[in-house]
Design an enzyme around this catalytic site. Structure first.
Site, PDB file in Angstrom:
ATOM      1  CG  HIS A 247     164.309 131.210  31.126  1.00 43.72           C
ATOM      2  ND1 HIS A 247     164.874 130.335  32.036  1.00 43.72           N
ATOM      3  CD2 HIS A 247     165.350 131.811  30.502  1.00 43.72           C
ATOM      4  CE1 HIS A 247     166.195 130.382  31.955  1.00 43.72           C
ATOM      5  NE2 HIS A 247     166.506 131.279  31.033  1.00 43.72           N
ATOM      6  CD  GLU A 285     169.327 132.750  29.270  1.00 41.19           C
ATOM      7  OE1 GLU A 285     168.831 132.657  28.141  1.00 41.19           O
ATOM      8  OE2 GLU A 285     169.378 131.818  30.080  1.00 41.19           O
TER       9      GLU A 285
END
Length: 356
Positions: A247, A285
């Site tokens: 992330h 994601e």
């Protein structure tokens, strides 16, 4: 602070190309190596006037392959480099092309940890243990300090990754997480105590690793690296044992745009592939609604695999394979003039033809 001062302080050996010459900086001492363009992407690296060593040669070859739209193959005349040939071959840095030449293929060179991992790379034994989505390898102890460093020619700065320190970096982390722009997508705004607890939880989790991205030593972005098998993403695809994900948030508003994305994104991928040679794929994601991020990832080599649902968002599974990253030279901002032309200077093309 000048680049030379900063770079030589952070990088024990690095190089910069200046037309038909490469300047290698090792221990603060510059060394000039001439470059001859042999045509067709082949660049002959000449030995320096003084004594050459393997780190200096690798740094010079990095400088010739770290920012090039077209294919590059660094050529070494075996007669001139015979003292270093055994070491270069043993490392996989060079391949014998014929009786006269060695070839340094970027797809091999950039898989060596020597120039970019200041702490080296140890082989951690594999032992499978149980996890939330099936068995996964016992994870290595997390490194501290500087993890990766690289000279970025289009910024003329040194990009580095270092492990986040729970105490000394808390204020910066707290500031970034409470920035309205960051909080809108990271959704972790809160008090200083909340963020101290957040980082303590991250530190105690073997599958997560908080990292800061820096330019000339100044932090400008934050990453959370994770092993995919144990992560929430592991419930949505068959993650490989050493697949890794990440992330990101860019905390410094001034460090935005193509020049910065093409700095931190491929460099982070490069680090994760170097740090663990068993890592065959990197995943992410992003939210399906985050069109700009998906566009950046696609341009950087990630494939869109599928869409799926978390409790808090509709997500897109993106994936980057190790083989593709290195063979396509995704660290160098390549924009080939003819993307449909077969590769001429790749290792596989050489092995198939048997010709130099």
């Amino acid at each position: 602070m000048s680049l030379d001062t900063t770079a030589t302080a952070e990088l024990p050996c690095w190089a910069r190309r200046n037309g038909n010459r490469v300047t290698v900086y090792a221990s603060g001492q510059p060394q000039e190596l001439a470059v001859t363009d042999l045509g067709g992407g082949r660049l002959e690296l000449q030995p320096p006037q003084g004594r050459a060593d393997v780190p200096s040669v690798l740094a010079a070859c990095e400088a010739l392959s770290n920012w090039a739209a077209e294919e590059v193959l660094v050529m070494l005349n075996r007669q001139h480099w015979q003292a270093l040939e055994p070491d270069l071959l043993a490392r996989g840095a060079a391949q014998v092309l014929d009786g006269e030449w060695l070839g340094v293929f970027p797809e091999l060179l950039w898989q060596l940890p020597d120039l970019w991992l200041p702490q080296g790379r140890d082989s951690f034994p594999q032992s499978m243990v149980s996890g939330p989505h099936g068995p996964h390898p016992l994870r290595p102890v997390k490194a501290v300090g500087t993890l990766y460093h690289r000279y970025i020619p289009w910024l003329d700065q040194v990009f580095s990754l270092r492990a986040l320190d729970q105490e000394t970096d808390l204020d910066l982390f707290h500031q970034w997480m409470n920035d309205e722009r960051v909080a809108a997508f990271f959704e972790e705004s809160g008090t200083r105590d909340y963020h101290r607890t957040y980082l303590a939880r991250m530190a105690s989790d073997p599958h997560m690793m908080p990292v800061l991205g820096c330019l000339n030593g100044r932090p400008f972005c934050y990453f959370e690296l994770y092993w995919a098998r144990e992560n929430r993403i592991g419930a949505h695809y068959g993650a490989g044992a050493w697949d890794r994900g990440w992330h990101v948030l860019v905390g410094d508003e001034t460090a935005r745009g193509a020049d910065y994305i093409t700095t931190w994104l491929p460099s982070l991928m490069h680090y994760m592939f170097l740090a663990e040679p068993r890592t065959q794929a990197l995943v992410g994601e992003p939210a399906a609604s985050h069109t700009q991020q998906l566009r950046n990832l696609t341009r950087s080599g990630f494939a869109r695999v599928k869409e799926f649902d978390f409790a808090h968002k509709r997500a897109v599974l993106v994936r980057l394979e190790r083989d593709y990253f290195f063979k396509a030279r995704l660290w160098s901002r390549p924009e080939p003039a003819d993307p449909g032309r077969p590769l001429q200077l790749s290792l596989s093309a050489f092995l198939q033809s048997g010709e130099s």
